[in-house]
Every structure is written in structure tokens, then in C-alpha cells.
Design a protein around this motif. Structure first.
Motif, PDB file in Angstrom:
ATOM      1  N   GLY A 251      13.064   3.120   0.011  1.00 22.11           N
ATOM      2  CA  GLY A 251      14.062   4.035   0.950  1.00 22.11           C
ATOM      3  C   GLY A 251      14.481   4.737   0.693  1.00 22.11           C
ATOM      4  N   THR A 252      14.724   5.697   0.006  1.00 26.55           N
ATOM      5  CA  THR A 252      15.371   6.579  -0.489  1.00 26.55           C
ATOM      6  C   THR A 252      15.308   7.599  -1.440  1.00 26.55           C
ATOM      7  N   SER A 253      14.288   7.584  -0.954  1.00 21.35           N
ATOM      8  CA  SER A 253      13.858   9.541  -1.622  1.00 21.35           C
ATOM      9  C   SER A 253      12.920   9.762  -1.019  1.00 21.35           C
ATOM     10  N   CYS A 254      12.662   9.667   0.426  1.00 25.78           N
ATOM     11  CA  CYS A 254      12.200  10.117   1.445  1.00 25.78           C
ATOM     12  C   CYS A 254      12.500   9.485   2.560  1.00 25.78           C
ATOM     13  N   SER A 255      11.962  10.626   3.565  1.00 28.82           N
ATOM     14  CA  SER A 255      12.898  10.405   5.130  1.00 28.82           C
ATOM     15  C   SER A 255      11.931   8.885   4.884  1.00 28.82           C
ATOM     16  N   PRO A 256      12.335   8.001   6.525  1.00 28.18           N
ATOM     17  CA  PRO A 256      12.301   7.069   6.961  1.00 28.18           C
ATOM     18  C   PRO A 256      10.382   7.595   7.814  1.00 28.18           C
ATOM     19  N   ALA A 257      10.917   8.934   8.228  1.00 30.17           N
ATOM     20  CA  ALA A 257       9.603   9.193   9.410  1.00 30.17           C
ATOM     21  C   ALA A 257       8.925   9.185   8.446  1.00 30.17           C
ATOM     22  N   LEU A 258       8.574  10.071   7.715  1.00 32.59           N
ATOM     23  CA  LEU A 258       7.693   9.951   5.945  1.00 32.59           C
ATOM     24  C   LEU A 258       6.999   8.845   5.477  1.00 32.59           C
ATOM     25  N   ALA A 259       8.146   7.678   5.709  1.00 31.02           N
ATOM     26  CA  ALA A 259       7.960   6.435   4.915  1.00 31.02           C
ATOM     27  C   ALA A 259       6.507   5.872   6.229  1.00 31.02           C
ATOM     28  N   ALA A 260       7.208   5.971   7.190  1.00 35.20           N
ATOM     29  CA  ALA A 260       6.898   5.439   8.077  1.00 35.20           C
ATOM     30  C   ALA A 260       4.662   6.103   8.350  1.00 35.20           C
ATOM     31  N   ARG A 261       5.106   7.064   8.328  1.00 28.84           N
ATOM     32  CA  ARG A 261       3.476   7.529   8.955  1.00 28.84           C
ATOM     33  C   ARG A 261       2.857   7.573   7.294  1.00 28.84           C
ATOM     34  N   LEU A 262       3.309   7.311   6.010  1.00 34.19           N
ATOM     35  CA  LEU A 262       2.295   6.749   4.792  1.00 34.19           C
ATOM     36  C   LEU A 262       2.038   5.546   5.039  1.00 34.19           C
ATOM     37  N   ARG A 263       3.199   4.451   5.200  1.00 31.23           N
ATOM     38  CA  ARG A 263       2.767   3.173   5.651  1.00 31.23           C
ATOM     39  C   ARG A 263       1.923   2.804   6.605  1.00 31.23           C
ATOM     40  N   THR A 264       1.409   3.845   7.860  1.00 35.08           N
ATOM     41  CA  THR A 264       0.411   3.964   9.080  1.00 35.08           C
ATOM     42  C   THR A 264      -1.135   4.091   8.171  1.00 35.08           C
ATOM     43  N   VAL A 265      -1.408   5.094   7.368  1.00 38.99           N
ATOM     44  CA  VAL A 265      -2.306   5.459   6.448  1.00 38.99           C
ATOM     45  C   VAL A 265      -2.680   4.112   5.991  1.00 38.99           C
ATOM     46  N   LEU A 266      -1.772   3.387   4.957  1.00 36.17           N
ATOM     47  CA  LEU A 266      -2.193   2.603   4.473  1.00 36.17           C
ATOM     48  C   LEU A 266      -2.768   1.238   5.380  1.00 36.17           C
ATOM     49  N   ASP A 267      -2.020   0.829   5.896  1.00 37.33           N
ATOM     50  CA  ASP A 267      -1.907   0.012   7.192  1.00 37.33           C
ATOM     51  C   ASP A 267      -3.718   0.468   7.833  1.00 37.33           C
ATOM     52  N   GLY A 268      -3.685   1.377   8.155  1.00 35.68           N
ATOM     53  CA  GLY A 268      -4.862   1.712   8.371  1.00 35.68           C
ATOM     54  C   GLY A 268      -6.346   2.248   7.810  1.00 35.68           C
ATOM     55  N   GLN A 269      -6.084   2.190   7.022  1.00 37.99           N
ATOM     56  CA  GLN A 269      -7.878   1.478   5.729  1.00 37.99           C
ATOM     57  C   GLN A 269      -7.815  -0.374   5.767  1.00 37.99           C
ATOM     58  N   SER A 270      -8.895  -0.522   5.465  1.00 36.23           N
ATOM     59  CA  SER A 270      -8.930  -1.919   4.839  1.00 36.23           C
ATOM     60  C   SER A 270      -9.733  -1.758   3.234  1.00 36.23           C
ATOM     61  N   ARG A 271     -10.372  -0.570   3.230  1.00 37.98           N
ATOM     62  CA  ARG A 271     -11.081  -0.926   1.482  1.00 37.98           C
ATOM     63  C   ARG A 271     -10.151  -1.126   0.528  1.00 37.98           C
ATOM     64  N   TYR A 272      -9.001  -0.740   0.479  1.00 37.63           N
ATOM     65  CA  TYR A 272      -7.842  -1.283  -1.075  1.00 37.63           C
ATOM     66  C   TYR A 272      -6.045  -1.921   0.021  1.00 37.63           C
ATOM     67  N   SER A 273      -6.085  -2.549  -1.678  1.00 33.19           N
ATOM     68  CA  SER A 273      -5.079  -3.375  -1.018  1.00 33.19           C
ATOM     69  C   SER A 273      -4.451  -2.703  -1.065  1.00 33.19           C
ATOM     70  N   HIS A 274      -2.909  -2.794  -0.810  1.00 34.34           N
ATOM     71  CA  HIS A 274      -1.606  -1.760  -0.481  1.00 34.34           C
ATOM     72  C   HIS A 274      -0.371  -2.122  -1.018  1.00 34.34           C
ATOM     73  N   VAL A 275       0.860  -2.265  -1.695  1.00 36.47           N
ATOM     74  CA  VAL A 275       2.271  -2.686  -1.285  1.00 36.47           C
ATOM     75  C   VAL A 275       3.090  -1.239  -0.859  1.00 36.47           C
ATOM     76  N   VAL A 276       4.165  -1.600  -0.698  1.00 43.29           N
ATOM     77  CA  VAL A 276       5.318   0.036  -0.620  1.00 43.29           C
ATOM     78  C   VAL A 276       6.848  -1.060  -1.719  1.00 43.29           C
ATOM     79  N   ASP A 277       7.276  -0.468  -2.395  1.00 39.99           N
ATOM     80  CA  ASP A 277       7.952  -0.412  -2.621  1.00 39.99           C
ATOM     81  C   ASP A 277       8.114  -1.638  -3.763  1.00 39.99           C
ATOM     82  N   GLY A 278       7.391  -2.147  -4.040  1.00 39.96           N
ATOM     83  CA  GLY A 278       6.367  -3.388  -5.019  1.00 39.96           C
ATOM     84  C   GLY A 278       6.897  -3.324  -6.647  1.00 39.96           C
ATOM     85  N   ARG A 279       6.402  -4.072  -7.389  1.00 41.46           N
ATOM     86  CA  ARG A 279       6.866  -3.771  -8.602  1.00 41.46           C
ATOM     87  C   ARG A 279       6.640  -1.659  -8.891  1.00 41.46           C
TER      88      ARG A 279
END
Length: 257
Positions: free
Chosen positions: A172-200
Motif C-alpha cells: 500500500g505504499t507505492s500508489c495512492s489508496p484511491a488507485l489501489a481501491a479502483r484496481l481492487r474493484t476491477v479484480l473483484d468484479g471479474q470471476s474468470r481469474y483468481s487474484h491477490v493483492v500484496d501476496g507473494r
């Protein structure tokens, strides 16, 4: 010597592909194990996967040489990005398989590593920093998108199968919280691909070093499991699989503009 190509875009977005290169100079390859000479740990076809980004107006920076020559996403002092975990270094001595890159006694010493940094690493980073500064001067902000891919299963580096899409924001330090939230929304809004934020994969040196949201530069890394767009065994591109993935990547990139 041309060690990279830079396409200058018209938007605040710069796509960097530091592991897309696969060339190895003959004098270095001659000292490598036969398997390593094929540069198996390349982020295969990532430039092709992101070819639509130019039409979106993004700048695109692509190296020519393999990470086995020098890893552009490692710090020049080679401090580990993931302390306590298996990883590879600035001039890797082992492959992702855990097997040696070099023939016995042929690994580069400190002097050669310093030469490779000057010849291959530094020009890429000078171009990267310069393009980010140009973009910020024109647009008042810049977004650095670090495009990566890796085999879905690499026991030497992580247990089990990697999620399809691995977004890294350095905790959460390399980009703004607002951008991170928008990206999460896209990832959460699709079901084809599994995803993680700041995992391995939380983001390598480039994401961590250049991401300064308080100074107008957001940086994000996306590590993709390669089976989603290519054959992991023979390294061939799979256009139909890639097209589906590109649609999701495009939505992610649109969030940055």
C-alpha cells in the motif's frame, strides 16, 4: 549499444517490462549451463500481451537482454527484496528451478557484476526515471505499471499454484489508496481469474523505488501466471487465452488514466 526500446506515449501511463528481454551475449552464454542459455525465466511474450497499451496512449519501456545478464528489477546493491525467502539476485546464480545458471567456477565476480550494472542496468533506469519525469511535467502526475509474468508453479519460490493475477503495491505504499481501491474493484468484479493483492509478489525494486504517490508518481506491479496466455512447457503464445486476459488488463490500465 541499444539495450532497450522506449515508445513515448501521450498519457500519464508508463508500462515497464523489465523481464521481457531474452538476449544473452555470447561470451556470457558460453559460461552458462545449457538449460540457462535458453533464458527459461523470461517473462515470455509480455510485450505482446500488452501491445494494446500503445493504442491507449501509454509509454512502453522494453529491455532487450535477459534477467540472467542483470536483473533490472533488483537494487544495484543486491539487497534481498524478500528476506528469508528463496529468490534470485542481481546477476542470478540460480534459476527459478533452483539449479545453477553457470558452469562450475564461471559465475561473475564483483567486478563483472559492476560492469553489467553500468552497461545494462543503469541505462534502463535512466530511461525509466527520465520518462516518468517527462510524464509528470506534462500531466502533473505519472503512473508506472510494472508488467511481469511467471510460471504458475515454481516450488523454489513459492508453495502451490500462484493466483492468476498478483497485484503488488508494496503493502500500500507505492500508489495512492484511491488507485489501489479502483484496481481492487476491477479484480473483484471479474470471476474468470483468481487474484491477490500484496501476496507473494508485493512489487520488486522498481515498484518500491519509483512509487512515490505523495510526489505524484503511483507505481503498481502485476505478476501474471503464464498459463493464462501461453503454454508454460514450450513457451508458445496462446492468442485466444491472451485475448480474454487482455480485456481484464485493459480495464485495470484504464483505472490509472
Amino acid at each position: 549499444m541499444d539495450t532497450f526500446t522506449l515508445h513515448t506515449g501521450r498519457t500519464p501511463l508508463l508500462v515497464s517490462l523489465p523481464h521481457d528481454g531474452s538476449l544473452i551475449p555470447a561470451d556470457i552464454a558460453a559460461r552458462m549451463q545449457p538449460a540457462a542459455r535458453q533464458a527459461p525465466d523470461t517473462d515470455w511474450h509480455v510485450a505482446r500481451l500488452y501491445d494494446f497499451a500503445r493504442d491507449m496512449g501509454a509509454s512502453v519501456l522494453v529491455p532487450r537482454y535477459s534477467r540472467y545478464v542483470v536483473d533490472l528489477n533488483r537494487p544495484p546493491d543486491d539487497v534481498s527484496l524478500y528476506p528469508g525467502q528463496n529468490t534470485t539476485g542481481l546477476c542470478p546464480a540460480v534459476m527459478f528451478s533452483g539449479e545453477p545458471v553457470y558452469l562450475d567456477g564461471q559465475a561473475p565476480g564483483a567486478g563483472e557484476i559492476a560492469e553489467r550494472v553500468e552497461r545494462y542496468w543503469r541505462p534502463y533506469h535512466q530511461a525509466l526515471a527520465g520518462e516518468l519525469e517527462r510524464i509528470r511535467a506534462v500531466h502533473g502526475r505519472a503512473v508506472l505499471w510494472e508488467a511481469h509474468s511467471i510460471r504458475s508453479e515454481v516450488p523454489f519460490l513459492f508453495e502451490g499454484r500462484l493466483p492468476d493475477l498478483n497485484l503488488g503495491t508494496a503493502g500500500g505504499t507505492s500508489c495512492s489508496p484511491a488507485l489501489a481501491a479502483r484496481l481492487r474493484t476491477v479484480l473483484d468484479g471479474q470471476s474468470r481469474y483468481s487474484h491477490v493483492v500484496d501476496g507473494r509478489f508485493k512489487g520488486g525494486h522498481i515498484t518500491r523505488h519509483y512509487g512515490r504517490p505523495g510526489a505524484g508518481v503511483d507505481a503498481v506491479q502485476l505478476e501474471i501466471a503464464q498459463l493464462n496466455y501461453m503454454d508454460e512447457d514450450d513457451w508458445t503464445y496462446a492468442p485466444e487465452r491472451a485475448a480474454d486476459l487482455q480485456a481484464v488488463i485493459r480495464r485495470l490500465l484504464e483505472c490509472t488514466l
